[in-house]
Design a protein around this motif. Sequence first.
Motif, PDB file in Angstrom:
ATOM      1  N   MET A  68      22.018   8.860  21.658  1.00 31.53           N
ATOM      2  CA  MET A  68      21.624   9.706  22.752  1.00 31.53           C
ATOM      3  C   MET A  68      22.816  10.562  23.153  1.00 31.53           C
ATOM      4  SD  MET A  68      21.402   8.000  26.584  1.00 31.53           S
ATOM      5  CE  MET A  68      20.917   6.423  26.130  1.00 31.53           C
ATOM      6  N   PRO A  69      22.756  11.861  22.952  1.00 35.19           N
ATOM      7  CA  PRO A  69      23.872  12.735  23.309  1.00 35.19           C
ATOM      8  C   PRO A  69      23.937  12.967  24.817  1.00 35.19           C
ATOM      9  CG  PRO A  69      22.094  13.988  22.300  1.00 35.19           C
ATOM     10  CD  PRO A  69      21.706  12.549  22.228  1.00 35.19           C
ATOM     11  N   ALA A  70      25.120  13.277  25.306  1.00 36.29           N
ATOM     12  CA  ALA A  70      25.318  13.551  26.728  1.00 36.29           C
ATOM     13  C   ALA A  70      24.628  14.860  27.097  1.00 36.29           C
ATOM     14  CB  ALA A  70      26.801  13.642  27.035  1.00 36.29           C
ATOM     15  N   LYS A  71      24.114  14.929  28.319  1.00 34.01           N
ATOM     16  CA  LYS A  71      23.430  16.128  28.783  1.00 34.01           C
ATOM     17  C   LYS A  71      24.332  17.019  29.621  1.00 34.01           C
ATOM     18  CE  LYS A  71      18.940  13.951  28.664  1.00 34.01           C
ATOM     19  NZ  LYS A  71      17.759  13.536  29.395  1.00 34.01           N
ATOM     20  N   SER A  72      25.508  16.539  30.006  1.00 27.32           N
ATOM     21  CA  SER A  72      26.431  17.335  30.807  1.00 27.32           C
ATOM     22  C   SER A  72      27.869  16.923  30.510  1.00 27.32           C
ATOM     23  CB  SER A  72      26.148  17.150  32.298  1.00 27.32           C
ATOM     24  OG  SER A  72      26.501  15.842  32.701  1.00 27.32           O
ATOM     25  N   LYS A  73      28.800  17.759  30.963  1.00 27.48           N
ATOM     26  CA  LYS A  73      30.215  17.449  30.781  1.00 27.48           C
ATOM     27  C   LYS A  73      30.590  16.187  31.547  1.00 27.48           C
ATOM     28  CE  LYS A  73      31.635  22.227  30.154  1.00 27.48           C
ATOM     29  NZ  LYS A  73      32.417  23.345  30.709  1.00 27.48           N
ATOM     30  N   GLN A  77      28.711  13.615  32.326  1.00 24.44           N
ATOM     31  CA  GLN A  77      28.166  12.447  31.639  1.00 24.44           C
ATOM     32  C   GLN A  77      29.000  12.114  30.397  1.00 24.44           C
ATOM     33  OE1 GLN A  77      24.240  12.847  29.835  1.00 24.44           O
ATOM     34  NE2 GLN A  77      23.611  10.970  30.870  1.00 24.44           N
ATOM     35  N   GLN A  78      29.449  13.130  29.683  1.00 28.75           N
ATOM     36  CA  GLN A  78      30.261  12.925  28.492  1.00 28.75           C
ATOM     37  C   GLN A  78      31.608  12.306  28.862  1.00 28.75           C
ATOM     38  OE1 GLN A  78      33.130  14.978  27.449  1.00 28.75           O
ATOM     39  NE2 GLN A  78      33.305  13.978  25.483  1.00 28.75           N
ATOM     40  N   MET A  79      32.203  12.784  29.957  1.00 23.10           N
ATOM     41  CA  MET A  79      33.493  12.249  30.390  1.00 23.10           C
ATOM     42  C   MET A  79      33.360  10.821  30.907  1.00 23.10           C
ATOM     43  SD  MET A  79      35.370  15.694  31.889  1.00 23.10           S
ATOM     44  CE  MET A  79      35.193  15.167  33.528  1.00 23.10           C
ATOM     45  N   ALA A  80      32.268  10.519  31.613  1.00 22.19           N
ATOM     46  CA  ALA A  80      32.024   9.157  32.091  1.00 22.19           C
ATOM     47  C   ALA A  80      31.859   8.198  30.913  1.00 22.19           C
ATOM     48  CB  ALA A  80      30.787   9.126  32.987  1.00 22.19           C
ATOM     49  N   ALA A  81      31.157   8.649  29.882  1.00 23.65           N
ATOM     50  CA  ALA A  81      30.975   7.820  28.690  1.00 23.65           C
ATOM     51  C   ALA A  81      32.316   7.565  28.000  1.00 23.65           C
ATOM     52  CB  ALA A  81      29.993   8.477  27.728  1.00 23.65           C
ATOM     53  N   GLY A  82      33.174   8.564  27.975  1.00 22.15           N
ATOM     54  CA  GLY A  82      34.499   8.407  27.381  1.00 22.15           C
ATOM     55  C   GLY A  82      35.340   7.387  28.130  1.00 22.15           C
ATOM     56  N   ALA A 102      34.166   4.932  30.006  1.00 19.22           N
ATOM     57  CA  ALA A 102      33.543   3.628  29.793  1.00 19.22           C
ATOM     58  C   ALA A 102      33.891   3.076  28.411  1.00 19.22           C
ATOM     59  CB  ALA A 102      32.031   3.739  29.956  1.00 19.22           C
ATOM     60  N   LEU A 103      33.899   3.939  27.415  1.00 17.70           N
ATOM     61  CA  LEU A 103      34.236   3.514  26.050  1.00 17.70           C
ATOM     62  C   LEU A 103      35.675   3.026  25.984  1.00 17.70           C
ATOM     63  CD1 LEU A 103      33.482   3.270  23.058  1.00 17.70           C
ATOM     64  CD2 LEU A 103      34.149   5.665  22.791  1.00 17.70           C
ATOM     65  N   LYS A 138      28.774   1.380  20.384  1.00 18.03           N
ATOM     66  CA  LYS A 138      28.229   2.411  19.496  1.00 18.03           C
ATOM     67  C   LYS A 138      27.507   3.498  20.305  1.00 18.03           C
ATOM     68  CE  LYS A 138      25.336   2.922  15.396  1.00 18.03           C
ATOM     69  NZ  LYS A 138      24.503   2.225  14.410  1.00 18.03           N
ATOM     70  N   GLU A 139      26.714   3.096  21.297  1.00 16.65           N
ATOM     71  CA  GLU A 139      26.010   4.059  22.138  1.00 16.65           C
ATOM     72  C   GLU A 139      26.994   4.905  22.952  1.00 16.65           C
ATOM     73  OE1 GLU A 139      21.843   1.896  23.332  1.00 16.65           O
ATOM     74  OE2 GLU A 139      23.689   1.081  24.187  1.00 16.65           O
ATOM     75  N   LEU A 140      28.019   4.257  23.489  1.00 16.97           N
ATOM     76  CA  LEU A 140      29.029   4.973  24.264  1.00 16.97           C
ATOM     77  C   LEU A 140      29.769   5.981  23.386  1.00 16.97           C
ATOM     78  CD1 LEU A 140      30.483   2.104  26.456  1.00 16.97           C
ATOM     79  CD2 LEU A 140      29.224   4.099  27.266  1.00 16.97           C
ATOM     80  N   HIS A 141      30.094   5.578  22.165  1.00 16.72           N
ATOM     81  CA  HIS A 141      30.796   6.477  21.256  1.00 16.72           C
ATOM     82  C   HIS A 141      29.952   7.713  20.959  1.00 16.72           C
ATOM     83  CE1 HIS A 141      33.308   7.992  18.114  1.00 16.72           C
ATOM     84  NE2 HIS A 141      32.335   7.893  17.228  1.00 16.72           N
ATOM     85  N   LYS A 142      28.674   7.492  20.732  1.00 17.58           N
ATOM     86  CA  LYS A 142      27.775   8.609  20.425  1.00 17.58           C
ATOM     87  C   LYS A 142      27.692   9.578  21.604  1.00 17.58           C
ATOM     88  CE  LYS A 142      23.376   9.479  18.213  1.00 17.58           C
ATOM     89  NZ  LYS A 142      22.210   8.886  17.594  1.00 17.58           N
ATOM     90  N   MET A 143      27.624   9.047  22.817  1.00 18.52           N
ATOM     91  CA  MET A 143      27.537   9.893  23.995  1.00 18.52           C
ATOM     92  C   MET A 143      28.872  10.585  24.282  1.00 18.52           C
ATOM     93  SD  MET A 143      26.213   9.011  27.834  1.00 18.52           S
ATOM     94  CE  MET A 143      24.498   8.923  27.389  1.00 18.52           C
ATOM     95  N   ALA A 144      29.968   9.880  24.110  1.00 20.89           N
ATOM     96  CA  ALA A 144      31.287  10.442  24.401  1.00 20.89           C
ATOM     97  C   ALA A 144      31.695  11.498  23.387  1.00 20.89           C
ATOM     98  CB  ALA A 144      32.330   9.327  24.440  1.00 20.89           C
TER      99      ALA A 144
END
Length: 63
Positions: free
Chosen positions: A1-6, A8-13, A15-16, A43-49
């Motif tokens: 699942m890709p991030a929908k915003s910057k 969200q992408q930074m939060a995933a990074g 968390a990872l 794996k999910e976090l990596h994909k989103m980040a």
Amino acid sequence: MPAKSKAQQMAAGAALAAKRGEKKKKNELKGASKSMVKSMSEKELHKMASTKRKGKAEHASKS
């Protein structure tokens, strides 16, 4: 699942990094990052980040 915003992408990074033990401890995270560590696999976090930021909104719309 890709991030929908910057954001969200930074939060995933964040968390990872916490999940891998590279950055802040899990109990120091706040907001979305904290819940992502608990609910998502590495794996999910990596994909989103790893989602490209180009063309993404700063924050995802609430709809």
